[in-house]
Write an enzyme that holds these catalytic residues in place. Structure first.
Site, PDB file in Angstrom:
ATOM      1  N   LYS A  13      39.131  36.849  41.783  1.00 33.94           N
ATOM      2  CA  LYS A  13      38.271  37.799  42.522  1.00 33.94           C
ATOM      3  C   LYS A  13      36.817  37.326  42.537  1.00 33.94           C
ATOM      4  O   LYS A  13      36.142  37.362  43.553  1.00 33.94           O
ATOM      5  CB  LYS A  13      38.333  39.202  41.884  1.00 33.94           C
ATOM      6  CG  LYS A  13      39.726  39.780  41.728  1.00 33.94           C
ATOM      7  CD  LYS A  13      39.693  41.151  41.079  1.00 33.94           C
ATOM      8  CE  LYS A  13      39.161  41.187  39.667  1.00 33.94           C
ATOM      9  NZ  LYS A  13      39.974  40.443  38.686  1.00 33.94           N
ATOM     10  N   ARG A  88      38.507  50.366  39.068  1.00 34.95           N
ATOM     11  CA  ARG A  88      39.662  49.941  38.251  1.00 34.95           C
ATOM     12  C   ARG A  88      40.468  51.107  37.730  1.00 34.95           C
ATOM     13  O   ARG A  88      41.445  50.889  37.012  1.00 34.95           O
ATOM     14  CB  ARG A  88      39.196  49.144  37.043  1.00 34.95           C
ATOM     15  CG  ARG A  88      38.766  47.776  37.394  1.00 34.95           C
ATOM     16  CD  ARG A  88      38.606  46.946  36.158  1.00 34.95           C
ATOM     17  NE  ARG A  88      37.672  45.910  36.465  1.00 34.95           N
ATOM     18  CZ  ARG A  88      37.684  44.710  35.951  1.00 34.95           C
ATOM     19  NH1 ARG A  88      38.571  44.390  35.055  1.00 34.95           N
ATOM     20  NH2 ARG A  88      36.797  43.839  36.301  1.00 34.95           N
ATOM     21  N   ARG A 127      38.535  28.786  30.958  1.00 38.72           N
ATOM     22  CA  ARG A 127      37.216  29.120  31.522  1.00 38.72           C
ATOM     23  C   ARG A 127      36.122  28.922  30.468  1.00 38.72           C
ATOM     24  O   ARG A 127      36.292  29.275  29.308  1.00 38.72           O
ATOM     25  CB  ARG A 127      37.206  30.577  31.986  1.00 38.72           C
ATOM     26  CG  ARG A 127      35.794  31.035  32.333  1.00 38.72           C
ATOM     27  CD  ARG A 127      35.723  32.285  33.123  1.00 38.72           C
ATOM     28  NE  ARG A 127      36.514  33.375  32.630  1.00 38.72           N
ATOM     29  CZ  ARG A 127      36.785  34.463  33.343  1.00 38.72           C
ATOM     30  NH1 ARG A 127      36.315  34.580  34.564  1.00 38.72           N
ATOM     31  NH2 ARG A 127      37.516  35.422  32.842  1.00 38.72           N
ATOM     32  N   ARG A 160      34.366  33.056  26.842  1.00 37.87           N
ATOM     33  CA  ARG A 160      34.204  34.513  26.779  1.00 37.87           C
ATOM     34  C   ARG A 160      35.098  35.068  25.687  1.00 37.87           C
ATOM     35  O   ARG A 160      36.245  34.654  25.536  1.00 37.87           O
ATOM     36  CB  ARG A 160      34.589  35.131  28.130  1.00 37.87           C
ATOM     37  CG  ARG A 160      33.406  35.467  28.995  1.00 37.87           C
ATOM     38  CD  ARG A 160      33.788  35.833  30.406  1.00 37.87           C
ATOM     39  NE  ARG A 160      34.720  36.931  30.543  1.00 37.87           N
ATOM     40  CZ  ARG A 160      35.051  37.478  31.720  1.00 37.87           C
ATOM     41  NH1 ARG A 160      34.509  37.025  32.827  1.00 37.87           N
ATOM     42  NH2 ARG A 160      35.911  38.471  31.788  1.00 37.87           N
ATOM     43  N   ARG A 171      43.985  42.907  28.376  1.00 37.34           N
ATOM     44  CA  ARG A 171      43.431  43.109  29.725  1.00 37.34           C
ATOM     45  C   ARG A 171      44.538  43.270  30.761  1.00 37.34           C
ATOM     46  O   ARG A 171      44.439  44.096  31.667  1.00 37.34           O
ATOM     47  CB  ARG A 171      42.528  41.918  30.098  1.00 37.34           C
ATOM     48  CG  ARG A 171      41.212  41.943  29.341  1.00 37.34           C
ATOM     49  CD  ARG A 171      40.554  40.582  29.305  1.00 37.34           C
ATOM     50  NE  ARG A 171      40.062  40.129  30.593  1.00 37.34           N
ATOM     51  CZ  ARG A 171      39.738  38.853  30.843  1.00 37.34           C
ATOM     52  NH1 ARG A 171      39.848  37.930  29.915  1.00 37.34           N
ATOM     53  NH2 ARG A 171      39.273  38.530  32.030  1.00 37.34           N
TER      54      ARG A 171
HETATM   55  P1  AP5 Z   1      37.703  34.284  38.419  1.00 36.83           P
HETATM   56  O1  AP5 Z   1      37.319  34.019  39.822  1.00 36.83           O
HETATM   57  O2  AP5 Z   1      36.608  34.587  37.452  1.00 36.83           O
HETATM   58  O3  AP5 Z   1      38.802  35.433  38.382  1.00 36.83           O
HETATM   59  P2  AP5 Z   1      38.597  37.002  38.266  1.00 36.83           P
HETATM   60  O4  AP5 Z   1      39.750  37.633  38.957  1.00 36.83           O
HETATM   61  O5  AP5 Z   1      37.224  37.368  38.717  1.00 36.83           O
HETATM   62  O6  AP5 Z   1      38.781  37.126  36.697  1.00 36.83           O
HETATM   63  P3  AP5 Z   1      37.844  37.758  35.582  1.00 36.83           P
HETATM   64  O7  AP5 Z   1      38.460  37.373  34.273  1.00 36.83           O
HETATM   65  O8  AP5 Z   1      36.416  37.386  35.763  1.00 36.83           O
HETATM   66  O9  AP5 Z   1      38.051  39.228  35.935  1.00 36.83           O
HETATM   67  P4  AP5 Z   1      38.250  40.415  35.027  1.00 36.83           P
HETATM   68  O10 AP5 Z   1      38.590  41.376  36.069  1.00 36.83           O
HETATM   69  O11 AP5 Z   1      39.175  40.392  33.893  1.00 36.83           O
HETATM   70  O12 AP5 Z   1      36.856  40.406  34.281  1.00 36.83           O
HETATM   71  P5  AP5 Z   1      35.476  41.057  34.682  1.00 36.83           P
HETATM   72  O13 AP5 Z   1      34.458  40.056  34.425  1.00 36.83           O
HETATM   73  O14 AP5 Z   1      35.539  41.713  36.006  1.00 36.83           O
HETATM   74  O15 AP5 Z   1      38.566  33.047  37.909  1.00 36.83           O
HETATM   75  C1  AP5 Z   1      39.011  32.945  36.570  1.00 36.83           C
HETATM   76  C2  AP5 Z   1      39.113  31.455  36.189  1.00 36.83           C
HETATM   77  O16 AP5 Z   1      40.063  30.821  37.024  1.00 36.83           O
HETATM   78  C3  AP5 Z   1      37.797  30.696  36.377  1.00 36.83           C
HETATM   79  O17 AP5 Z   1      37.678  29.749  35.348  1.00 36.83           O
HETATM   80  C4  AP5 Z   1      37.967  30.000  37.734  1.00 36.83           C
HETATM   81  O18 AP5 Z   1      37.232  28.783  37.807  1.00 36.83           O
HETATM   82  C5  AP5 Z   1      39.469  29.761  37.773  1.00 36.83           C
HETATM   83  N1  AP5 Z   1      39.997  29.849  39.139  1.00 36.83           N
HETATM   84  C6  AP5 Z   1      39.714  30.760  40.097  1.00 36.83           C
HETATM   85  N2  AP5 Z   1      40.423  30.529  41.215  1.00 36.83           N
HETATM   86  C7  AP5 Z   1      41.201  29.445  40.951  1.00 36.83           C
HETATM   87  C8  AP5 Z   1      42.166  28.722  41.703  1.00 36.83           C
HETATM   88  N3  AP5 Z   1      42.502  29.074  42.954  1.00 36.83           N
HETATM   89  N4  AP5 Z   1      42.775  27.678  41.111  1.00 36.83           N
HETATM   90  C9  AP5 Z   1      42.460  27.311  39.844  1.00 36.83           C
HETATM   91  N5  AP5 Z   1      41.534  27.950  39.079  1.00 36.83           N
HETATM   92  C10 AP5 Z   1      40.932  29.009  39.625  1.00 36.83           C
HETATM   93  O19 AP5 Z   1      35.403  42.238  33.601  1.00 36.83           O
HETATM   94  C11 AP5 Z   1      35.238  41.950  32.226  1.00 36.83           C
HETATM   95  C12 AP5 Z   1      35.294  43.237  31.417  1.00 36.83           C
HETATM   96  O20 AP5 Z   1      34.242  44.134  31.841  1.00 36.83           O
HETATM   97  C13 AP5 Z   1      36.579  44.075  31.576  1.00 36.83           C
HETATM   98  O21 AP5 Z   1      37.630  43.623  30.755  1.00 36.83           O
HETATM   99  C14 AP5 Z   1      36.060  45.455  31.160  1.00 36.83           C
HETATM  100  O22 AP5 Z   1      35.882  45.546  29.761  1.00 36.83           O
HETATM  101  C15 AP5 Z   1      34.671  45.493  31.806  1.00 36.83           C
HETATM  102  N6  AP5 Z   1      34.745  46.018  33.183  1.00 36.83           N
HETATM  103  C16 AP5 Z   1      34.471  45.345  34.326  1.00 36.83           C
HETATM  104  N7  AP5 Z   1      34.626  46.146  35.390  1.00 36.83           N
HETATM  105  C17 AP5 Z   1      35.018  47.348  34.911  1.00 36.83           C
HETATM  106  C18 AP5 Z   1      35.366  48.580  35.531  1.00 36.83           C
HETATM  107  N8  AP5 Z   1      35.331  48.739  36.873  1.00 36.83           N
HETATM  108  N9  AP5 Z   1      35.743  49.606  34.723  1.00 36.83           N
HETATM  109  C19 AP5 Z   1      35.749  49.485  33.372  1.00 36.83           C
HETATM  110  N10 AP5 Z   1      35.451  48.330  32.717  1.00 36.83           N
HETATM  111  C20 AP5 Z   1      35.090  47.277  33.492  1.00 36.83           C
END
Ligand code: AP5
Length: 224
Positions: A13, A88, A127, A160, A171
């Site tokens: 995402k 979410r 990552r 992270r 998660r």
């Molecule tokens: P990436 O693009 O970062 O994927 P992502 O779906 O954004 O994954 P995240 O882990 O960042 O999302 P998340 O939803 O768990 O965490 P967030 O930061 O939002 O890609 C991931 C990896 O894969 C990278 O290394 C990238 O280079 C690689 N990659 C990408 N595409 C690829 C491809 N096609 N091929 C190969 N490699 C690829 O949230 C973190 C925490 O914040 C949550 O756990 C929670 O505690 C809190 N939080 C955030 N939002 C909320 C909410 N709305 N409500 C409550 N708590 C929240």
């Protein structure tokens, strides 16, 4: 264009919303990034959020909703935005609906990132992020120019806390319980479009662009 990106942790995402945001010239609003920057600021909200985030649990709705709605008031969101990682939970989705209705703004589409869970673990454990918030890399799929160091500020990259395997399991479980049911919520509104989030980054961007072509410009006629 006002979009929501929905998908499990590591489904891409963040990567895709940054790329598409640049093409469409609209900001990517990531609640994960906003929360991490709040944690780095050392504020009271950051201290409260950190424990949940490090454990891989969701931060309480009321904290996240306030944070993202405040961000959406910024001038750069006037012509659109991509919500990355929000909503979410059902409570968050309803709060967003209410806030947008109050402004007579409509969401154009919700992009659902479909991916095999086994792919996610390799993406997340590999990552590495800049401790100063300058971006993220991957040891296999997107390596920094100099191994282990940030391309921008040259700081040593770190993993992270929530990218440890046990936290990834938490998660994923939170995603299945709280977030996956939102597919039904948005499908019932006719907004859900599913794309395959496996394969290379550029191909997935092309799929997203194709999914957005021909969208009824739902928000185009709505007053700002
Ligand atoms: P990436 O693009 O970062 O994927 P992502 O779906 O954004 O994954 P995240 O882990 O960042 O999302 P998340 O939803 O768990 O965490 P967030 O930061 O939002 O890609 C991931 C990896 O894969 C990278 O290394 C990238 O280079 C690689 N990659 C990408 N595409 C690829 C491809 N096609 N091929 C190969 N490699 C690829 O949230 C973190 C925490 O914040 C949550 O756990 C929670 O505690 C809190 N939080 C955030 N939002 C909320 C909410 N709305 N409500 C409550 N708590 C929240």
């Amino acid at each position: 264009m006002r979009l929501i990106f929905l998908g499990p942790p590591g489904s891409g995402k963040g990567t895709q919303s940054k790329r598409l945001g640049q093409t469409l010239r609209i900001p990517q609003l990531s609640t994960g990034d906003l929360l991490r920057s709040t944690v780095r600021s050392g504020s009271e909200l950051g201290r409260k959020a950190r424990g949940y985030m490090d454990a891989g649990k969701l931060v309480p709705d009321e904290l996240v909703i306030q944070l993202i709605l405040d961000r959406m008031h910024h001038e750069d969101c006037h012509d659109g935005f991509i919500l990355d990682g929000f909503p979410r939970t059902r409570v968050q989705a309803e709060a967003l609906d209410k806030a947008l209705k109050g402004k007579r703004i409509l969401i154009d589409a919700v992009l659902d990132f479909d991916i095999n869970p086994e792919v996610l673990v390799e993406r997340l454990t590999g990552r590495r992020v800049c401790p100063n918030g300058h971006g993220e890399w991957h040891i296999k799929f997107h390596a920094p120019k100099v191994g282990g160091f940030c391309d921008v500020c040259h700081a040593l990259l770190i993993q992270r806390e929530d990218d440890q395997e046990d936290r990834i399991k938490t998660r994923m479980a939170m995603y299945r319980k709280d977030t996956e049911p939102l597919k039904q919520f948005y499908s019932a509104q006719g907004l859900l479009k599913t794309i395959s989030a496996e394969g290379n980054v550029a191909d997935i961007t092309r799929q997203l662009e194709a999914a957005l072509k021909g969208l009824p410009k739902a928000a185009a006629g709505a007053p700002k």
